[in-house]
Design a protein around this motif. Structure first.
Motif, PDB file in Angstrom:
ATOM      1  N   LYS A   1     -13.416  21.137  16.133  1.00 32.65           N
ATOM      2  CA  LYS A   1     -12.543  20.206  15.417  1.00 32.65           C
ATOM      3  C   LYS A   1     -13.259  19.645  14.199  1.00 32.65           C
ATOM      4  CE  LYS A   1     -11.584  16.067  17.161  1.00 32.65           C
ATOM      5  NZ  LYS A   1     -10.941  15.004  17.975  1.00 32.65           N
ATOM      6  N   GLY A   2     -12.528  19.617  13.069  1.00 33.46           N
ATOM      7  CA  GLY A   2     -13.063  19.016  11.857  1.00 33.46           C
ATOM      8  C   GLY A   2     -13.782  19.979  10.930  1.00 33.46           C
ATOM      9  N   TYR A   3     -13.693  21.294  11.227  1.00 33.03           N
ATOM     10  CA  TYR A   3     -14.449  22.266  10.443  1.00 33.03           C
ATOM     11  C   TYR A   3     -13.595  23.472  10.050  1.00 33.03           C
ATOM     12  CZ  TYR A   3     -18.512  19.626  12.027  1.00 33.03           C
ATOM     13  OH  TYR A   3     -19.418  18.628  12.276  1.00 33.03           O
ATOM     14  N   ILE A   4     -14.123  24.222   9.097  1.00 34.18           N
ATOM     15  CA  ILE A   4     -13.508  25.481   8.668  1.00 34.18           C
ATOM     16  C   ILE A   4     -14.313  26.630   9.259  1.00 34.18           C
ATOM     17  CG2 ILE A   4     -12.931  26.975   6.713  1.00 34.18           C
ATOM     18  CD1 ILE A   4     -12.627  24.465   5.003  1.00 34.18           C
TER      19      ILE A   4
ATOM     20  N   ARG B   1      -2.320  20.134  12.734  1.00 33.57           N
ATOM     21  CA  ARG B   1      -3.724  19.790  12.975  1.00 33.57           C
ATOM     22  C   ARG B   1      -4.617  21.021  12.904  1.00 33.57           C
ATOM     23  NH1 ARG B   1      -3.599  17.711  18.623  1.00 33.57           N
ATOM     24  NH2 ARG B   1      -5.869  17.676  18.333  1.00 33.57           N
TER      25      ARG B   1
ATOM     26  N   GLN C   1     -10.542  22.450   2.131  1.00 38.80           N
ATOM     27  CA  GLN C   1     -11.580  21.430   2.310  1.00 38.80           C
ATOM     28  C   GLN C   1     -10.960  20.046   2.447  1.00 38.80           C
ATOM     29  OE1 GLN C   1     -13.946  22.667  -1.187  1.00 38.80           O
ATOM     30  NE2 GLN C   1     -15.677  22.901   0.212  1.00 38.80           N
TER      31      GLN C   1
ATOM     32  N   VAL D   1      -9.467  19.315   6.073  1.00 37.90           N
ATOM     33  CA  VAL D   1     -10.355  18.963   7.190  1.00 37.90           C
ATOM     34  C   VAL D   1     -11.181  17.702   6.933  1.00 37.90           C
ATOM     35  CG1 VAL D   1     -10.513  21.363   7.926  1.00 37.90           C
ATOM     36  CG2 VAL D   1     -12.254  20.461   6.362  1.00 37.90           C
TER      37      VAL D   1
ATOM     38  N   ARG E   1      -8.892  17.754  11.915  1.00 36.82           N
ATOM     39  CA  ARG E   1      -8.156  19.013  11.759  1.00 36.82           C
ATOM     40  C   ARG E   1      -9.125  20.156  11.479  1.00 36.82           C
ATOM     41  NH1 ARG E   1      -3.448  16.974   7.656  1.00 36.82           N
ATOM     42  NH2 ARG E   1      -5.265  16.216   6.506  1.00 36.82           N
ATOM     43  N   SER E   2      -8.669  21.353  11.782  1.00 38.35           N
ATOM     44  CA  SER E   2      -9.533  22.530  11.643  1.00 38.35           C
ATOM     45  C   SER E   2      -8.777  23.666  10.979  1.00 38.35           C
ATOM     46  CB  SER E   2     -10.046  22.991  13.013  1.00 38.35           C
ATOM     47  OG  SER E   2     -10.782  21.978  13.649  1.00 38.35           O
ATOM     48  N   VAL E   3      -9.562  24.636  10.493  1.00 40.26           N
ATOM     49  CA  VAL E   3      -9.005  25.821   9.840  1.00 40.26           C
ATOM     50  C   VAL E   3      -9.692  27.059  10.400  1.00 40.26           C
ATOM     51  CG1 VAL E   3      -8.791  27.091   7.660  1.00 40.26           C
ATOM     52  CG2 VAL E   3      -8.470  24.606   7.681  1.00 40.26           C
TER      53      VAL E   3
END
Length: 300
Positions: free
Chosen positions: A40-43, A157, A181, A184, A189-191
């Motif tokens: 979570k929170g990253y690409i 999300r 960018q 997130v 949120r994530s990608v």
């Protein structure tokens, strides 16, 4: 660390299908025991050459295709039942080309409980998307932005992108990367960004998952991958081929990849330098094919 996606042992063997058995197709193994997580929170950059299995993995994740084995958990739930918060961005949107941007919103908004009309209008303004233009009139880059605008407007999300920047010019690709960018930034949120364009991932990815011939070769932080390998090149000196990954000879010598932990075993005459993400995947792909008997590792 919390993961938005957890994939364990995902497997799809096309040789098991009735049509392939009838055609006596062999070696149709596409996805083999794939496992990786998206924090979570990253690409997460999902990378590999064309045909490596990236799109198949995504289709299995989204239950567009049925896996033979394995488990997918998204938002800590099995499967993709909670798809309200998943945004899928493809290289080409599956909207009728005659629809205007406004008609796209009208058709999609009833399917999302959290659709934010004001947010969609703000995204259109920010992305310079004319609500009166048809999908056909939008450039490839604008079509990708439209899909991102939709995802942002139903409070996604998680973004899952399958080759969204393929064929785009550098300016459009840079704009898309900047949007990811921003997506997130809040850490919630994530990608998952599937692409074969390594320069995009060098800009934005926090983590990299590399797939070669349907198997995960690496999954971890981008920094750890870049730190693991070095590019090597030299003249016609004898170099133990087993030490060099993706070993390739040419008229003036050789080139390849080496694990930095083994670099001290190379002759002093061999040049060792930082490897780009593209060089890492090219040489590791050559090595995987060599080990599979498809490439002897010599020649251009």
């Amino acid at each position: 660390m919390t993961n938005l996606i957890e994939i364990q042992g995902l497997t799809k063997d096309y040789s098991l299908t009735a049509s392939n058995r009838k055609k006596k197709i062999k070696d149709a193994f596409v996805v083999d025991n794939v496992s990786f997580d998206v924090p979570k929170g990253y690409i997460m950059g999902f990378i590999g050459p064309n045909g490596a299995g990236k799109t198949t993995v995504i289709k299995l994740m989204l239950q567009i295709k049925k896996a033979d084995k394995g488990r997918v958990r998204i938002f800590n739930e099995e499967g993709t039942h909670n798809n309200e918060h998943i945004g899928v961005v493809l290289d080409t949107p599956h909207f009728p080309v005659a629809w205007t941007v406004k008609q796209v919103e009208k058709a999609l908004s009833p399917f999302y409980k959290e659709w934010d009309k004001a947010r969609f209008a703000a995204c259109l303004a920010k992305f310079d998307l004319d609500p009166k233009k048809t999908v056909h009139e939008l450039s490839r880059g604008m079509q990708v932005k439209l899909q991102i605008a939709i995802a942002l407007s139903h409070n996604a999300r998680l973004l899952i992108l399958d080759e969204p920047t393929s064929g785009l010019d550098p300016v459009a690709r840079d704009e898309i990367c900047e949007l990811l960018q921003e997506f997130v930034e809040d850490g919630e949120r994530s990608v998952l960004f599937s692409t074969h364009i390594t320069s995009d991932l060098e800009k934005v990815a926090d983590y990299i998952t590399m797939i070669l011939d349907g198997r995960i070769h690496f999954s971890g932080s981008k920094e750890s991958l870049m730190e693991k390998y070095a590019r090597v090149a030299g003249g016609t000196e004898e170099v133990p081929p087993a030490l060099i990954l993706g070993y390739r000879k040419h008229r003036s010598g050789f080139e390849g990849l080496v694990e930095k932990a083994h670099a001290n075993r190379l002759p002093a005459t061999v040049l060792t330098e930082a490897a780009s993400l593209e060089e890492i995947i090219v040489f590791l792909n050559r090595e995987a094919k060599r080990e599979g008997g498809e490439d002897n590792g010599k020649g251009n």
